[in-house]
Motif scaffolding. Sequence first.
Motif, PDB file in Angstrom:
ATOM      1  N   LYS A 199       1.145  -1.012   0.169  1.00 17.23           N
ATOM      2  CA  LYS A 199       0.200  -0.025   0.276  1.00 17.23           C
ATOM      3  C   LYS A 199       1.029   1.333   0.257  1.00 17.23           C
ATOM      4  N   SER A 200       1.788   1.043   0.664  1.00 20.69           N
ATOM      5  CA  SER A 200       2.809   2.672   0.724  1.00 20.69           C
ATOM      6  C   SER A 200       3.689   2.779  -0.646  1.00 20.69           C
ATOM      7  N   CYS A 201       3.419   1.622  -1.042  1.00 22.08           N
ATOM      8  CA  CYS A 201       4.409   1.601  -2.550  1.00 22.08           C
ATOM      9  C   CYS A 201       3.243   2.146  -3.708  1.00 22.08           C
ATOM     10  N   VAL A 202       2.206   1.995  -3.484  1.00 19.22           N
ATOM     11  CA  VAL A 202       0.785   2.468  -4.117  1.00 19.22           C
ATOM     12  C   VAL A 202       0.854   4.153  -4.616  1.00 19.22           C
ATOM     13  N   LEU A 203       0.325   4.362  -2.962  1.00 19.44           N
ATOM     14  CA  LEU A 203       0.615   5.513  -2.957  1.00 19.44           C
ATOM     15  C   LEU A 203       1.749   7.102  -2.934  1.00 19.44           C
ATOM     16  N   ALA A 204       3.538   6.138  -2.188  1.00 23.72           N
ATOM     17  CA  ALA A 204       4.411   6.542  -2.955  1.00 23.72           C
ATOM     18  C   ALA A 204       4.776   7.137  -4.890  1.00 23.72           C
ATOM     19  N   VAL A 205       4.208   5.298  -5.556  1.00 17.50           N
ATOM     20  CA  VAL A 205       4.235   5.879  -6.715  1.00 17.50           C
ATOM     21  C   VAL A 205       3.313   6.546  -7.215  1.00 17.50           C
ATOM     22  N   GLY A 206       1.719   6.731  -7.101  1.00 22.94           N
ATOM     23  CA  GLY A 206       1.266   7.663  -7.517  1.00 22.94           C
ATOM     24  C   GLY A 206       1.782   9.272  -7.540  1.00 22.94           C
ATOM     25  N   VAL A 207       2.328   9.800  -6.204  1.00 19.91           N
ATOM     26  CA  VAL A 207       2.899  10.878  -5.927  1.00 19.91           C
ATOM     27  C   VAL A 207       3.931  11.485  -6.757  1.00 19.91           C
ATOM     28  N   ALA A 208       5.480  10.322  -6.704  1.00 19.45           N
ATOM     29  CA  ALA A 208       6.121  10.181  -8.087  1.00 19.45           C
ATOM     30  C   ALA A 208       6.105   9.923  -9.321  1.00 19.45           C
ATOM     31  N   LEU A 209       4.172  10.241  -9.700  1.00 15.50           N
ATOM     32  CA  LEU A 209       4.350  10.033 -11.356  1.00 15.50           C
ATOM     33  C   LEU A 209       3.875  12.183 -11.576  1.00 15.50           C
ATOM     34  N   HIS A 210       3.388  12.343 -10.523  1.00 16.20           N
ATOM     35  CA  HIS A 210       3.247  13.179 -10.631  1.00 16.20           C
ATOM     36  C   HIS A 210       4.024  14.465 -10.359  1.00 16.20           C
ATOM     37  N   ALA A 211       5.257  14.046  -9.835  1.00 19.87           N
ATOM     38  CA  ALA A 211       5.973  15.377  -9.685  1.00 19.87           C
ATOM     39  C   ALA A 211       7.553  14.879 -11.107  1.00 19.87           C
ATOM     40  N   ILE A 212       7.500  13.626 -10.867  1.00 19.45           N
ATOM     41  CA  ILE A 212       8.447  13.089 -11.715  1.00 19.45           C
ATOM     42  C   ILE A 212       8.193  14.426 -13.055  1.00 19.45           C
ATOM     43  N   ASN A 213       6.817  13.927 -13.906  1.00 21.18           N
ATOM     44  CA  ASN A 213       6.342  14.174 -14.787  1.00 21.18           C
ATOM     45  C   ASN A 213       6.097  15.952 -14.767  1.00 21.18           C
ATOM     46  N   LEU A 214       6.382  16.469 -13.639  1.00 24.68           N
ATOM     47  CA  LEU A 214       6.250  17.807 -13.283  1.00 24.68           C
ATOM     48  C   LEU A 214       7.575  18.318 -14.105  1.00 24.68           C
ATOM     49  N   TYR A 215       9.120  17.433 -13.312  1.00 18.49           N
ATOM     50  CA  TYR A 215       9.669  18.298 -13.330  1.00 18.49           C
ATOM     51  C   TYR A 215      10.940  17.804 -15.133  1.00 18.49           C
ATOM     52  N   MET A 216       9.783  16.274 -15.674  1.00 19.12           N
ATOM     53  CA  MET A 216      10.634  15.965 -16.597  1.00 19.12           C
ATOM     54  C   MET A 216       9.877  17.290 -18.419  1.00 19.12           C
ATOM     55  N   ILE A 217       8.728  17.594 -17.313  1.00 22.96           N
ATOM     56  CA  ILE A 217       8.586  18.381 -18.871  1.00 22.96           C
ATOM     57  C   ILE A 217       9.173  19.839 -18.802  1.00 22.96           C
ATOM     58  N   LEU A 218       9.518  20.675 -17.910  1.00 27.41           N
ATOM     59  CA  LEU A 218      11.326  21.845 -18.058  1.00 27.41           C
ATOM     60  C   LEU A 218      11.491  21.487 -19.073  1.00 27.41           C
ATOM     61  N   ALA A 219      12.394  19.935 -18.991  1.00 26.50           N
ATOM     62  CA  ALA A 219      13.572  19.697 -19.930  1.00 26.50           C
ATOM     63  C   ALA A 219      13.351  19.812 -21.300  1.00 26.50           C
ATOM     64  N   ILE A 220      11.689  19.067 -21.503  1.00 27.25           N
ATOM     65  CA  ILE A 220      11.562  18.243 -22.769  1.00 27.25           C
ATOM     66  C   ILE A 220      11.288  19.318 -23.445  1.00 27.25           C
ATOM     67  N   LEU A 221      10.284  20.263 -23.093  1.00 29.73           N
ATOM     68  CA  LEU A 221       9.247  21.557 -23.367  1.00 29.73           C
ATOM     69  C   LEU A 221       9.734  22.357 -24.972  1.00 29.73           C
TER      70      LEU A 221
END
Length: 481
Positions: A26-48
């Motif tokens: 359950k911890s893994c599910v909650l953590a990965v859900g937040v990580a998806l959002h955060a990784i996407n947020l920082y990734m877009i700054l590099a590829i936009l």
Amino acid sequence: MDGTTDMGNASTPTWRLLFSGANGAKSCVLAVGVALHAINLYMILAILPSAVKDIGGIRYYAWNETLFIVASIIGSSLSIHALGTLGPRRAYAMAAGVFALGALLCALAPSMGVMLWGRSFQGLGAGMLVSLAYAVIRLVFAEPLWTRAMGMLSSMWGIATLIGPAMGGLFAEIGAWRLAFWILCAGSLVFAIFAVRVLPPARAEAGMPTSAMAWRQLMLLVMSVLVLSVTSAALHFQQNLAGLAISLGLFAWFAHCEHNRDTRLLPKGALGLRSPLLPFYCLLGGLALSVEVIEIFAPLFLQVLHHQRPVVAGYLSALMAAGWSAGSFTSGGATPHQARRALATAPVLGFGAIVFLTWWMPCPASGSLADIIPIGVAFAAVGTGVGMAWPHLLGGILRLTPPAEQGLASASLTTIQLYTTAVASAVAGTIANAAGLAQPGGTTGAQQAAFWVFALFSVIPALSILVSRRVVALYRSLGTG
């Protein structure tokens, strides 16, 4: 409460209990859900920038971030009702599916218009994923583990700052920016399957309303963000001030509706002057603003004034998020006395760091280690202070909220954080433009902007120091020691 049977002796919570057995999944599910959002947020700054070169639409460059944040606020507010109606399992599956759809649209985008639709769907799904994580904590873990679980979620942002820029930069350099979105799309679908297998299917209980949504308040928040974002780019300072005044008026209207309507985005009376929740929300917003103003402009100032390469500037800024993660993870198991000390220390570190940056950042330098090491230390200090206090702020808000409204309180944490991110971006942009970032521009404009942005924003942690005294007193009254 689902999940408490996995706890063993919950009266002596440890990280081991959080990551072992069914709790670990359950911890893994909650953590990965937040990580998806955060990784996407920082990734877009590099590829936009690469995406814009390919599909055009430079005129709407900033709207990629604006629409993402606005949609995230909406998603965060919708999540509590999705959880109450669908239960944790299907709510997570829906959120991940919406996020995957957004990534798919971005991967296939032939034009900026389609890209913006994709970013909007991504924001909607991401806002739901982050908000669901905080809301589900109290449903799948016993109360003694709440603070540790919140520290775990906060630490995901630091991990994302290491993965996101590197992932985006790699795909941008090889000319395959679309591949980054394809990976996010596939990853989010795999995550949805994992969440369905791990999380309980039952509908949430107390505090998870299935009644009408507070659409009026939600639209007032969204409109205040859009007004700030649009007018922050205006050429005349009078227009900037007019936008700020309109935005403040919309927020005042929002507060009035929250006080007088039965459907709300925040727990009842949270914005009342005598509410014990108000100091917690104010400190949460103040700490978030202290981080965001540095995160927004530090890479630019480091490149223009301190002659750092984009990658180096990005990872120097990431020291703040790394400090946040380290602080959250280590503070999750703090004693009550240590928790109160962290709440009092966080705004002091933020104030000291921003005052230092006001003096140091505007001075052009060669970019030597002697120049950038103090900056890196300041960034890390801000992040560490906020990280140490964050889990206890969130836990205090939940404990001060009646059980029937803890669902609203959980969702509101993400909504407030996203809103302060948007406000910091718009207000800092207004200050920078008024100080000369664009006109006269160049080194002189960057110097003036760096001084005034940090100087004016230093007021936020200064006020937060005063607020933290009240928060510490309330935290003590919760019976936490």
